[in-house]
Design an enzyme around this catalytic site. Structure first.
Site, mmCIF file in Angstrom:
data_model
loop_
_atom_site.group_PDB
_atom_site.id
_atom_site.type_symbol
_atom_site.label_atom_id
_atom_site.label_comp_id
_atom_site.label_asym_id
_atom_site.label_seq_id
_atom_site.Cartn_x
_atom_site.Cartn_y
_atom_site.Cartn_z
ATOM 1 N N HIS A 1 9.008 -3.484 3.664
ATOM 2 C CA HIS A 1 8.670 -3.673 2.250
ATOM 3 C C HIS A 1 9.935 -3.964 1.433
ATOM 4 O O HIS A 1 9.936 -4.801 0.537
ATOM 5 C CB HIS A 1 8.029 -2.410 1.671
ATOM 6 C CG HIS A 1 6.753 -1.988 2.324
ATOM 7 N ND1 HIS A 1 6.646 -0.842 3.068
ATOM 8 C CD2 HIS A 1 5.531 -2.547 2.343
ATOM 9 C CE1 HIS A 1 5.406 -0.708 3.507
ATOM 10 N NE2 HIS A 1 4.698 -1.731 3.091
ATOM 11 N N LYS B 1 5.037 -10.227 9.266
ATOM 12 C CA LYS B 1 4.467 -9.214 10.158
ATOM 13 C C LYS B 1 2.937 -9.314 10.183
ATOM 14 O O LYS B 1 2.313 -9.177 11.219
ATOM 15 C CB LYS B 1 4.919 -7.844 9.660
ATOM 16 C CG LYS B 1 4.021 -6.680 9.919
ATOM 17 C CD LYS B 1 4.301 -6.109 11.256
ATOM 18 C CE LYS B 1 3.531 -4.849 11.603
ATOM 19 N NZ LYS B 1 2.375 -4.527 10.855
ATOM 20 N N ASP B 2 2.338 -9.540 9.014
ATOM 21 C CA ASP B 2 0.885 -9.714 8.934
ATOM 22 C C ASP B 2 0.606 -11.213 8.861
ATOM 23 O O ASP B 2 0.207 -11.745 7.820
ATOM 24 C CB ASP B 2 0.343 -8.966 7.717
ATOM 25 C CG ASP B 2 0.568 -7.471 7.852
ATOM 26 O OD1 ASP B 2 -0.215 -6.828 8.560
ATOM 27 O OD2 ASP B 2 1.550 -6.957 7.286
ATOM 28 N N SER C 1 6.222 -0.479 10.379
ATOM 29 C CA SER C 1 4.868 -0.375 9.843
ATOM 30 C C SER C 1 4.653 1.048 9.372
ATOM 31 O O SER C 1 5.146 2.001 10.008
ATOM 32 C CB SER C 1 3.844 -0.711 10.936
ATOM 33 O OG SER C 1 2.561 -0.261 10.543
ATOM 34 N N LEU D 1 6.617 3.052 1.582
ATOM 35 C CA LEU D 1 7.544 1.928 1.722
ATOM 36 C C LEU D 1 8.581 2.165 2.827
ATOM 37 O O LEU D 1 9.118 3.261 2.982
ATOM 38 C CB LEU D 1 8.271 1.682 0.394
ATOM 39 C CG LEU D 1 7.372 1.365 -0.806
ATOM 40 C CD1 LEU D 1 8.227 1.066 -2.040
ATOM 41 C CD2 LEU D 1 6.413 0.204 -0.529
ATOM 42 N N HIS D 2 8.837 1.115 3.600
ATOM 43 C CA HIS D 2 9.866 1.142 4.637
ATOM 44 C C HIS D 2 10.709 -0.117 4.488
ATOM 45 O O HIS D 2 10.469 -0.936 3.587
ATOM 46 C CB HIS D 2 9.229 1.255 6.025
ATOM 47 C CG HIS D 2 8.163 0.225 6.292
ATOM 48 N ND1 HIS D 2 8.420 -1.120 6.357
ATOM 49 C CD2 HIS D 2 6.820 0.349 6.478
ATOM 50 C CE1 HIS D 2 7.311 -1.776 6.600
ATOM 51 N NE2 HIS D 2 6.307 -0.914 6.668
ATOM 52 N N GLU D 3 11.658 -0.306 5.408
ATOM 53 C CA GLU D 3 12.587 -1.442 5.284
ATOM 54 C C GLU D 3 11.879 -2.797 5.230
ATOM 55 O O GLU D 3 12.402 -3.743 4.661
ATOM 56 C CB GLU D 3 13.605 -1.432 6.428
ATOM 57 C CG GLU D 3 14.770 -0.483 6.222
ATOM 58 C CD GLU D 3 15.660 -0.873 5.023
ATOM 59 O OE1 GLU D 3 15.819 -2.072 4.742
ATOM 60 O OE2 GLU D 3 16.181 0.045 4.380
ATOM 61 N N MET E 1 0.849 -1.200 0.000
ATOM 62 C CA MET E 1 0.000 0.000 0.000
ATOM 63 C C MET E 1 0.885 1.251 0.000
ATOM 64 O O MET E 1 0.434 2.341 0.364
ATOM 65 C CB MET E 1 -0.925 -0.005 1.220
ATOM 66 C CG MET E 1 -1.876 -1.202 1.204
ATOM 67 S SD MET E 1 -3.382 -0.948 2.148
ATOM 68 C CE MET E 1 -2.718 -0.739 3.791
ATOM 69 N N VAL F 1 10.740 -7.295 9.683
ATOM 70 C CA VAL F 1 11.855 -6.367 9.865
ATOM 71 C C VAL F 1 11.475 -5.397 10.986
ATOM 72 O O VAL F 1 10.350 -4.887 11.016
ATOM 73 C CB VAL F 1 12.149 -5.602 8.556
ATOM 74 C CG1 VAL F 1 13.273 -4.589 8.758
ATOM 75 C CG2 VAL F 1 12.512 -6.584 7.444
#
Ligand code: AMP
Length: 285
Positions: free
Chosen positions: A38, A150-151, A186, A34-36, A31, A177
């Site tokens: 992703h 994570k999910d 998140s 983006l973070h580490e 979605m 992560v």
């Protein structure tokens, strides 16, 4: 060169060329913002596949009224830069109108797995997730699709969907992560105030406590749940949604915990709802 595609038809044309050339196609549904977390999925896809598509789509059907759909962070230009750096071939970023044509009324349903844990708090959530992921599978036609542990429940629900509906996609699940203090990365972490951010550590600390007790030989699942509740309840703004120790494949509550069982928590810190989990007997989470 990273190509941006906004139309479903164009995305299909791109991937059909890839498929005809016999290339292994990886898909990373996101979605955006983006973070580490992703990035780890994107890196895995780029490493394991010949071509990689990343979808960036804030899917309205997986948010309930009153949830954070309107304020969900949007950082498209930065996301695009990240995808370029990582060697992504195509970023698929449709509008909601393009994704869901007028009069759309068909959804993917799943019985029990979508009604527990996250599904109990967010009843329509997984139907939205399954529908958009199946649509992405049809539009992109990936050989492999990458999701984060994570999910956790999402990965169980989607694996079930893929098996039940004979979807020819390999599901790849990558470890969670974390920030240096253990908080799972998140996009929603940015909603937290500094004070809430420090209280948010309690999720991972509760899970770590659960793991320590398990590793020390404590197998009473209710005792493990109680230890997690006790840790989270120390934070003044934390409201527990659920704390569970469950079987990995059907998410049924465990009586006596076993290696491979998963400890899951959902906690509201102020106005922000956070989830996290770890797999017991596995240090990779
Ligand atoms: P989202 O953009 O939140 O829908 O997430 C897109 C994908 O990234 C999902 O498969 C998530 O499970 C995964 N993801 C999100 N956060 C993390 C994280 N901290 N570690 C690993 N994967 C993650």
């Amino acid at each position: 060169m990273t190509q941006i595609v906004e139309m479903k038809k164009e995305m299909r044309a791109v991937t059909s060329v890839w498929r005809r050339a016999g290339r292994r196609i990886g898909l990373v549904p996101t979605m955006g913002a983006l973070h580490e977390g992703h990035l780890s999925l994107i890196r895995a896809a780029v490493a394991e596949c010949d071509v990689t598509a990343v979808s960036v789509f804030v899917n309205p059907t997986q948010f309930a009224p009153g949830e954070d759909f309107e304020r969900y962070p949007k950082t498209f230009e930065a996301d695009l830069g990240t995808c370029r750096e990582l060697g992504v071939d195509t970023v698929f970023a449709p509008t909601a109108d393009e994704m869901y044509g007028p009069g759309a009324e068909t959804y993917v349903m799943q019985e029990r797995l979508t009604s527990v844990l996250e599904g109990a708090s967010r009843p329509a959530h997984f139907h939205g997730v399954m529908t958009v992921v199946l649509k992405l599978f049809h539009i992109v036609g990936p050989d492999a699709a990458y999701f984060g542990r994570k999910d956790y429940q999402q990965t169980v629900v989607l694996r079930r969907m893929v098996a039940d509906l004979d979807v020819p996609v390999e599901m790849r699940v990558c470890p969670t992560v974390r920030e240096p203090d253990g908080l799972a990365m998140s996009s929603r972490n940015q909603y937290l105030t500094a004070n809430e951010r420090s209280q948010a550590r309690s999720l991972y600390e509760a899970l770590t406590r659960c793991r320590e007790l398990f590793d020390a030989g404590d197998r009473r699942a209710e005792g493990l749940r109680e230890a997690m509740r006790e840790r989270i309840a120390r934070e003044p703004d934390a409201q527990i949604d659920y704390v569970e120790v469950a079987r990995p494949d059907d998410l049924n509550p465990a009586q006596s915990a076993e290696p491979g069982d998963v400890a899951l928590v959902a906690v509201r810190i102020g106005d922000t709802r956070l989830i996290d989990n770890i797999v017991l007997g596995d240090d990779d989470t």
